[in-house]
Enzyme design. Structure first.
Site, PDB file in Angstrom:
ATOM      1  N   GLU A  17       0.829  -1.200   0.000  1.00  0.00           N
ATOM      2  CA  GLU A  17       0.000   0.000   0.000  1.00  0.00           C
ATOM      3  C   GLU A  17       0.865   1.253   0.000  1.00  0.00           C
ATOM      4  O   GLU A  17       1.896   1.302   0.676  1.00  0.00           O
ATOM      5  CB  GLU A  17      -0.862  -0.041   1.273  1.00  0.00           C
ATOM      6  CG  GLU A  17      -2.103   0.779   1.219  1.00  0.00           C
ATOM      7  CD  GLU A  17      -2.957   0.562   2.472  1.00  0.00           C
ATOM      8  OE1 GLU A  17      -3.349  -0.587   2.767  1.00  0.00           O
ATOM      9  OE2 GLU A  17      -3.201   1.551   3.153  1.00  0.00           O
TER      10      GLU A  17
ATOM     11  N   GLU B 236      -3.233  10.529   3.110  1.00  0.00           N
ATOM     12  CA  GLU B 236      -4.413  10.630   3.971  1.00  0.00           C
ATOM     13  C   GLU B 236      -4.477  12.021   4.606  1.00  0.00           C
ATOM     14  O   GLU B 236      -3.462  12.560   5.037  1.00  0.00           O
ATOM     15  CB  GLU B 236      -4.370   9.563   5.081  1.00  0.00           C
ATOM     16  CG  GLU B 236      -4.637   8.172   4.539  1.00  0.00           C
ATOM     17  CD  GLU B 236      -4.406   7.069   5.553  1.00  0.00           C
ATOM     18  OE1 GLU B 236      -5.284   6.225   5.717  1.00  0.00           O
ATOM     19  OE2 GLU B 236      -3.332   7.053   6.178  1.00  0.00           O
TER      20      GLU B 236
ATOM     21  N   TRP C  92     -14.073   8.535   4.845  1.00  0.00           N
ATOM     22  CA  TRP C  92     -14.711   7.693   5.873  1.00  0.00           C
ATOM     23  C   TRP C  92     -14.535   8.348   7.229  1.00  0.00           C
ATOM     24  O   TRP C  92     -13.691   9.239   7.400  1.00  0.00           O
ATOM     25  CB  TRP C  92     -14.139   6.276   5.847  1.00  0.00           C
ATOM     26  CG  TRP C  92     -12.649   6.169   6.057  1.00  0.00           C
ATOM     27  CD1 TRP C  92     -11.684   6.565   5.169  1.00  0.00           C
ATOM     28  CD2 TRP C  92     -11.965   5.642   7.194  1.00  0.00           C
ATOM     29  NE1 TRP C  92     -10.439   6.312   5.697  1.00  0.00           N
ATOM     30  CE2 TRP C  92     -10.566   5.737   6.925  1.00  0.00           C
ATOM     31  CE3 TRP C  92     -12.381   5.077   8.399  1.00  0.00           C
ATOM     32  CZ2 TRP C  92      -9.599   5.313   7.844  1.00  0.00           C
ATOM     33  CZ3 TRP C  92     -11.413   4.652   9.310  1.00  0.00           C
ATOM     34  CH2 TRP C  92     -10.041   4.770   9.020  1.00  0.00           C
TER      35      TRP C  92
ATOM     36  N   THR D  73      -8.089   3.889  16.470  1.00  0.00           N
ATOM     37  CA  THR D  73      -8.454   4.522  15.206  1.00  0.00           C
ATOM     38  C   THR D  73      -9.080   5.895  15.452  1.00  0.00           C
ATOM     39  O   THR D  73      -8.759   6.871  14.774  1.00  0.00           O
ATOM     40  CB  THR D  73      -9.432   3.613  14.416  1.00  0.00           C
ATOM     41  OG1 THR D  73      -8.797   2.351  14.204  1.00  0.00           O
ATOM     42  CG2 THR D  73      -9.801   4.221  13.080  1.00  0.00           C
TER      43      THR D  73
END
Ligand SMILES: *[C@@H]1O[C@H](CO)[C@@H](O)[C@H](O)[C@H]1NC(C)=O
Length: 266
Positions: free
Chosen positions: A113, A117, A201, A211
Site C-alpha cells: 500500500e 491521507e 470515511w 483509530t
C-alpha cells in the site's frame, strides 16, 4: 494500522468483488486487469472504470463530491484496473470534520500500500504512508507534510512509484522519497500490481479507540454533511500488457508477469 483498518472495512464492504479477496501469496488468484497506459478522469460524470464501495460520489462540473451524511457512509471509488509501477496524481480538497479521513491510496491484492491521507481535524497537513504485504510494522511509517488549507483549496498530490523509489509530491515538490533499502525489514517496499482507491470515511466513528484517536477524535454527525472534492485524477502505468499476475508467492516485483507486455525494470 489506520489504513489496514480501512482495508478491512473496505474488504468487508466489498465481499462480492473480483480479485481483492484473493491473496496471491496464499493461493492462485485471477490475473489483475492492467491499465497499461495513461488515463485522465475529470469526474464530470460517472466512469465505468471504477467500482464504488460504501456509497457513490456525485458528479458535476466541479468533479466528484464524496459526501458523508451519516454514520456508516464511506463513499469510495476503486479502479477496476491495476498499475505495476506508475504515476498517480490527484487534485483534491479534503473533507472537514473531526475524525473524518480523506484518502487516496494505491493497494495491491497482497496488501502492499502507498497512501495519502488527510484528517478532517487538521487543515494544515497531509500524511504519507506505506505498507508491505499487509504488515503494519511499528506504526511508525507515516510522515506529516505541511500544506496550506487542504480543505479550502485544491492542491495536487502525486505518487511516483518505480522499482527504485517512491516519491510523494505536493504541487510539484517532492516531500518524501522511500527506497527499497529504506523500507522496513527488507521486504516492505511496495512492489506488486496496485489499484487506486479514493474515498472518505469517519475514523472518528470507529469502535477501535486507537483509530478514533488517530483520526483526531469522535465524529459529530450533527455537523454533517462532510464533503471531499476531487477535481481530477491522472494515472499512468509504467508497465504494459493486458493483465498482471503473480509468478510465485514471493510478492517481489521480479516475480510479477505481464500478459502481452513488459514489467518496468525488466
Ligand atoms: C519467485 O520468482 C522470482 C522471479 O522469477 C525468483 O527470482 C524467485 O527466486 C522466486 N521465489 C520463490 C520463493 O519461488
Amino acid at each position: 494500522m489506520r489504513s489496514s483498518f480501512l482495508t478491512l472495512a473496505l474488504a468487508a464492504l466489498a465481499t462480492a468483488q473480483t480479485t481483492s479477496n484473493c491473496n496471491p501469496l496464499k493461493k492462485t488468484c485471477p490475473a489483475d486487469p492492467a491499465l497499461g497506459g495513461h488515463v485522465d478522469f475529470d469526474f464530470k460524470s460517472k466512469s465505468d472504470r471504477f467500482t464504488s464501495i460504501g456509497g457513490e460520489p456525485s458528479y458535476g462540473t466541479d468533479g466528484a463530491t464524496f459526501t458523508i451524511n451519516k454514520e456508516g457512509d464511506a463513499p469510495t471509488l476503486g479502479t477496476k484496473f491495476y498499475i505495476m509501477f506508475g504515476h498517480v496524481e490527484i487534485k483534491i480538497k479534503a473533507s472537514p470534520g473531526t475524525g473524518l479521513v480523506s484518502s487516496a491510496i494505491l493497494q495491491s491484492d497482497d496488501l502492499d500500500e502507498i497512501d495519502w491521507e488527510w484528517l478532517g481535524g487538521d487543515n494544515g497537513n497531509v500524511q504519507s504512508n506505506y505498507f508491505g504485504k499487509g504488515i503494519t510494522g511499528n506504526y511508525d511509517r507515516a510522515a506529516f507534510h505541511p500544506v496550506s488549507d487542504t480543505q479550502g483549496q485544491y492542491h495536487t498530490y502525486a505518487i511516483d512509484w518505480t522499482k527504485d523509489r517512491i516519491q510523494w509530491i505536493i504541487d510539484g515538490n517532492v516531500v518524501r522519497t522511500l527506497t527499497p533499502q529504506d523500507a522496513d525489514n527488507g521486504n516492505q517496499y511496495p512492489q506488486s500490481p496496485m489499484n487506486i482507491r479514493i474515498g472518505s470515511w469517519a475514523g472518528g466513528a470507529s469502535e477501535n479507540e486507537g483509530t478514533v484517536e488517530w483520526a483526531g477524535g469522535k465524529t459529530d454527525f450533527s455537523q454533517a454533511p462532510f464533503k471531499m472534492f476531487v477535481e481530477s485524477l491522472a494515472i499512468t502505468d509504467y508497465s504494459t500488457g493486458q493483465s498482471y499476475s503473480y509468478g510465485n508467492n514471493s510478492g517481489t516485483w521480479q516475480s510479477i508477469k505481464s500478459d502481452g507486455g513488459k514489467i518496468e525494470g525488466t
